[in-house]
Design a protein around this motif. Structure first.
Motif, PDB file in Angstrom:
ATOM      1  N   ASP A 225      38.704  44.324  44.769  1.00 12.65           N
ATOM      2  CA  ASP A 225      39.735  44.047  43.767  1.00 12.65           C
ATOM      3  C   ASP A 225      39.622  44.927  42.529  1.00 12.65           C
ATOM      4  OD1 ASP A 225      40.865  42.167  45.391  1.00 12.65           O
ATOM      5  OD2 ASP A 225      40.427  40.457  44.107  1.00 12.65           O
ATOM      6  N   PHE A 226      38.424  45.422  42.262  1.00 10.38           N
ATOM      7  CA  PHE A 226      38.229  46.280  41.092  1.00 10.38           C
ATOM      8  C   PHE A 226      37.954  47.725  41.516  1.00 10.38           C
ATOM      9  CE2 PHE A 226      37.088  41.922  39.974  1.00 10.38           C
ATOM     10  CZ  PHE A 226      38.018  41.694  38.971  1.00 10.38           C
ATOM     11  N   ARG A 227      38.296  48.018  42.774  1.00 12.86           N
ATOM     12  CA  ARG A 227      38.242  49.378  43.337  1.00 12.86           C
ATOM     13  C   ARG A 227      36.842  49.993  43.298  1.00 12.86           C
ATOM     14  NH1 ARG A 227      42.820  48.201  44.831  1.00 12.86           N
ATOM     15  NH2 ARG A 227      44.762  48.599  43.710  1.00 12.86           N
TER      16      ARG A 227
ATOM     17  N   ASP B 239      47.159  36.523  43.024  1.00 16.23           N
ATOM     18  CA  ASP B 239      47.843  35.730  44.042  1.00 16.23           C
ATOM     19  C   ASP B 239      47.196  35.843  45.418  1.00 16.23           C
ATOM     20  OD1 ASP B 239      49.680  34.885  42.152  1.00 16.23           O
ATOM     21  OD2 ASP B 239      51.169  36.414  42.694  1.00 16.23           O
ATOM     22  N   ASP B 240      46.510  36.947  45.668  1.00 14.59           N
ATOM     23  CA  ASP B 240      45.878  37.158  46.971  1.00 14.59           C
ATOM     24  C   ASP B 240      44.456  36.607  47.055  1.00 14.59           C
ATOM     25  OD1 ASP B 240      48.149  38.488  47.906  1.00 14.59           O
ATOM     26  OD2 ASP B 240      47.413  40.434  47.204  1.00 14.59           O
ATOM     27  N   ALA B 241      43.957  36.009  45.990  1.00 15.46           N
ATOM     28  CA  ALA B 241      42.577  35.494  45.989  1.00 15.46           C
ATOM     29  C   ALA B 241      42.375  34.528  47.148  1.00 15.46           C
ATOM     30  CB  ALA B 241      42.267  34.792  44.676  1.00 15.46           C
ATOM     31  N   ASN B 242      41.207  34.616  47.766  1.00 16.05           N
ATOM     32  CA  ASN B 242      40.893  33.676  48.836  1.00 16.05           C
ATOM     33  C   ASN B 242      40.829  32.265  48.242  1.00 16.05           C
ATOM     34  OD1 ASN B 242      38.038  32.858  48.224  1.00 16.05           O
ATOM     35  ND2 ASN B 242      37.655  35.041  48.508  1.00 16.05           N
ATOM     36  N   PRO B 243      40.902  31.213  49.069  1.00 11.72           N
ATOM     37  CA  PRO B 243      40.937  29.840  48.545  1.00 11.72           C
ATOM     38  C   PRO B 243      39.734  29.473  47.671  1.00 11.72           C
ATOM     39  CG  PRO B 243      41.548  29.847  50.856  1.00 11.72           C
ATOM     40  CD  PRO B 243      41.075  31.240  50.528  1.00 11.72           C
TER      41      PRO B 243
ATOM     42  N   PHE C  79      37.931  31.515  45.607  1.00 13.72           N
ATOM     43  CA  PHE C  79      38.089  32.088  44.270  1.00 13.72           C
ATOM     44  C   PHE C  79      39.337  31.580  43.569  1.00 13.72           C
ATOM     45  CE2 PHE C  79      34.458  34.522  45.240  1.00 13.72           C
ATOM     46  CZ  PHE C  79      33.923  34.875  44.013  1.00 13.72           C
ATOM     47  N   HIS C  80      40.328  31.179  44.325  1.00 14.79           N
ATOM     48  CA  HIS C  80      41.492  30.545  43.700  1.00 14.79           C
ATOM     49  C   HIS C  80      41.042  29.266  42.988  1.00 14.79           C
ATOM     50  CE1 HIS C  80      45.623  29.323  43.057  1.00 14.79           C
ATOM     51  NE2 HIS C  80      45.264  28.133  43.479  1.00 14.79           N
ATOM     52  N   GLU C  81      40.235  28.459  43.667  1.00 16.20           N
ATOM     53  CA  GLU C  81      39.751  27.209  43.065  1.00 16.20           C
ATOM     54  C   GLU C  81      38.758  27.467  41.939  1.00 16.20           C
ATOM     55  OE1 GLU C  81      39.201  23.208  42.171  1.00 16.20           O
ATOM     56  OE2 GLU C  81      40.803  24.185  43.292  1.00 16.20           O
ATOM     57  N   LEU C  82      37.881  28.443  42.093  1.00 14.15           N
ATOM     58  CA  LEU C  82      36.942  28.768  41.017  1.00 14.15           C
ATOM     59  C   LEU C  82      37.703  29.151  39.751  1.00 14.15           C
ATOM     60  CD1 LEU C  82      34.283  30.862  42.994  1.00 14.15           C
ATOM     61  CD2 LEU C  82      34.086  28.474  42.249  1.00 14.15           C
ATOM     62  N   ALA C  83      38.780  29.922  39.919  1.00 13.99           N
ATOM     63  CA  ALA C  83      39.609  30.314  38.774  1.00 13.99           C
ATOM     64  C   ALA C  83      40.294  29.099  38.164  1.00 13.99           C
ATOM     65  CB  ALA C  83      40.641  31.352  39.204  1.00 13.99           C
ATOM     66  N   GLU C  84      40.728  28.162  39.002  1.00 16.12           N
ATOM     67  CA  GLU C  84      41.363  26.935  38.496  1.00 16.12           C
ATOM     68  C   GLU C  84      40.372  26.120  37.669  1.00 16.12           C
ATOM     69  OE1 GLU C  84      44.559  25.456  38.840  1.00 16.12           O
ATOM     70  OE2 GLU C  84      45.126  27.492  39.407  1.00 16.12           O
ATOM     71  N   GLN C  85      39.137  26.032  38.151  1.00 17.54           N
ATOM     72  CA  GLN C  85      38.124  25.234  37.456  1.00 17.54           C
ATOM     73  C   GLN C  85      37.575  25.934  36.216  1.00 17.54           C
ATOM     74  OE1 GLN C  85      35.023  23.187  39.626  1.00 17.54           O
ATOM     75  NE2 GLN C  85      36.226  23.224  41.524  1.00 17.54           N
ATOM     76  N   THR C  86      37.533  27.255  36.228  1.00 19.30           N
ATOM     77  CA  THR C  86      36.977  27.994  35.078  1.00 19.30           C
ATOM     78  C   THR C  86      37.894  29.158  34.726  1.00 19.30           C
ATOM     79  OG1 THR C  86      35.565  29.353  36.508  1.00 19.30           O
ATOM     80  CG2 THR C  86      34.571  27.366  35.562  1.00 19.30           C
ATOM     81  N   GLU C  87      37.592  30.327  35.269  1.00 18.20           N
ATOM     82  CA  GLU C  87      38.415  31.510  35.051  1.00 18.20           C
ATOM     83  C   GLU C  87      38.214  32.471  36.205  1.00 18.20           C
ATOM     84  OE1 GLU C  87      36.439  34.493  32.094  1.00 18.20           O
ATOM     85  OE2 GLU C  87      35.944  32.472  31.390  1.00 18.20           O
ATOM     86  N   ALA C  88      39.211  33.299  36.430  1.00 17.78           N
ATOM     87  CA  ALA C  88      39.120  34.317  37.476  1.00 17.78           C
ATOM     88  C   ALA C  88      38.135  35.395  37.044  1.00 17.78           C
ATOM     89  CB  ALA C  88      40.493  34.933  37.729  1.00 17.78           C
ATOM     90  N   PRO C  89      37.508  36.047  38.004  1.00 12.38           N
ATOM     91  CA  PRO C  89      36.609  37.132  37.619  1.00 12.38           C
ATOM     92  C   PRO C  89      37.375  38.263  36.952  1.00 12.38           C
ATOM     93  CG  PRO C  89      36.913  37.088  40.008  1.00 12.38           C
ATOM     94  CD  PRO C  89      37.606  35.889  39.456  1.00 12.38           C
ATOM     95  N   GLY C  90      36.813  38.759  35.865  1.00 14.91           N
ATOM     96  CA  GLY C  90      37.421  39.877  35.162  1.00 14.91           C
ATOM     97  C   GLY C  90      36.857  41.206  35.628  1.00 14.91           C
ATOM     98  N   TRP C  91      35.803  41.143  36.425  1.00 12.00           N
ATOM     99  CA  TRP C  91      35.142  42.326  36.954  1.00 12.00           C
ATOM    100  C   TRP C  91      34.214  41.873  38.064  1.00 12.00           C
ATOM    101  CZ3 TRP C  91      36.856  46.948  36.595  1.00 12.00           C
ATOM    102  CH2 TRP C  91      36.048  48.058  36.906  1.00 12.00           C
ATOM    103  N   ASN C  92      33.474  42.798  38.628  1.00  9.97           N
ATOM    104  CA  ASN C  92      32.519  42.472  39.691  1.00  9.97           C
ATOM    105  C   ASN C  92      31.318  41.712  39.130  1.00  9.97           C
ATOM    106  OD1 ASN C  92      33.970  44.082  41.677  1.00  9.97           O
ATOM    107  ND2 ASN C  92      33.242  45.840  40.497  1.00  9.97           N
ATOM    108  N   PHE C  93      30.662  40.991  39.991  1.00 10.78           N
ATOM    109  CA  PHE C  93      29.418  40.276  39.704  1.00 10.78           C
ATOM    110  C   PHE C  93      29.581  39.137  38.692  1.00 10.78           C
ATOM    111  CE2 PHE C  93      28.015  43.907  42.013  1.00 10.78           C
ATOM    112  CZ  PHE C  93      27.005  43.403  42.812  1.00 10.78           C
ATOM    113  N   ASN C  94      30.714  38.433  38.776  1.00 12.03           N
ATOM    114  CA  ASN C  94      30.837  37.154  38.081  1.00 12.03           C
ATOM    115  C   ASN C  94      30.055  36.151  38.905  1.00 12.03           C
ATOM    116  OD1 ASN C  94      33.444  36.596  35.915  1.00 12.03           O
ATOM    117  ND2 ASN C  94      33.074  38.648  36.721  1.00 12.03           N
TER     118      ASN C  94
END
Length: 175
Positions: free
Chosen positions: A87-89, A121-125, A127-142
């Motif tokens: 996701d971060f190339r 929108d393409d996040a797997n289920p 990471f979709h839930e992790l983002a809902e509970q906290t925040e989506a990763p802004g970079w690698n190694f969250n």
């Protein structure tokens, strides 16, 4: 009788698995493998450290520290799971190369999953839930620390190293 008990333990999920949250009830392929794992079976009622990873990132050396956490705390119940992502190339061009970086260069033995989306929108289920509970990763190694019930109890960004005292303290409180 022993064979029957052993067979039942291999076939029947544990009670912890039966109460696994829906977002972890995902079967995903392991990195550079035909083998798939169900994350409920991997978690099995244990705390988890979930990380989005990339093999060509300035934070890739964190694999060494993540493996050290796995080695130190697996016996106490911690499950470490890495989700390779481009996701971060910054993921390797092939899974074979990514696997070499993880398994050969850094000696990773914890569960590493095949590349998948971890944001948007393409996040797997998961990471979709992790983002809902906290925040989506802004970079690698969250790093997302999840309790036995699947609730995120802490989120740590890329700059938090695996040996950071706050991360280690949070892990130890869950064990």
């Amino acid at each position: 009788m022993l064979k029957k008990t052993l067979l039942a333990s291999l076939v029947l999920p544990s009670l912890a698995w039966a109460s696994c949250p829906e977002y972890l009830d995902q079967t995903m392929r392991k990195l550079h493998s035909q083998e798939s794992v169900n994350l409920c079976a991997v978690q099995d009622g244990k705390p988890m450290l979930i990380i989005n990873t990339a093999s060509h990132c300035g934070f890739t050396s964190q694999f060494k520290g993540l493996e050290a956490l796995h080695e130190k705390y697996a016996g106490q119940g911690l499950v470490v799971v890495g989700f390779a992502s481009d996701d971060f190339r910054q993921e390797a061009d092939t899974e074979a190369e990514a696997a070499d970086i993880c398994f050969v260069n850094y000696g990773v033995t914890f569960t590493m999953l095949a590349p998948t989306a971890v944001k948007g929108d393409d996040a797997n289920p998961v990471f979709h839930e992790l983002a809902e509970q906290t925040e989506a990763p802004g970079w690698n190694f969250n790093k997302y620390l999840v309790d036995r019930d699947g609730k995120v109890v802490a989120h740590f960004g890329s700059r938090t190293t695996p040996d950071d005292a706050e991360l280690v303290d949070a892990i130890e409180k869950l064990l």
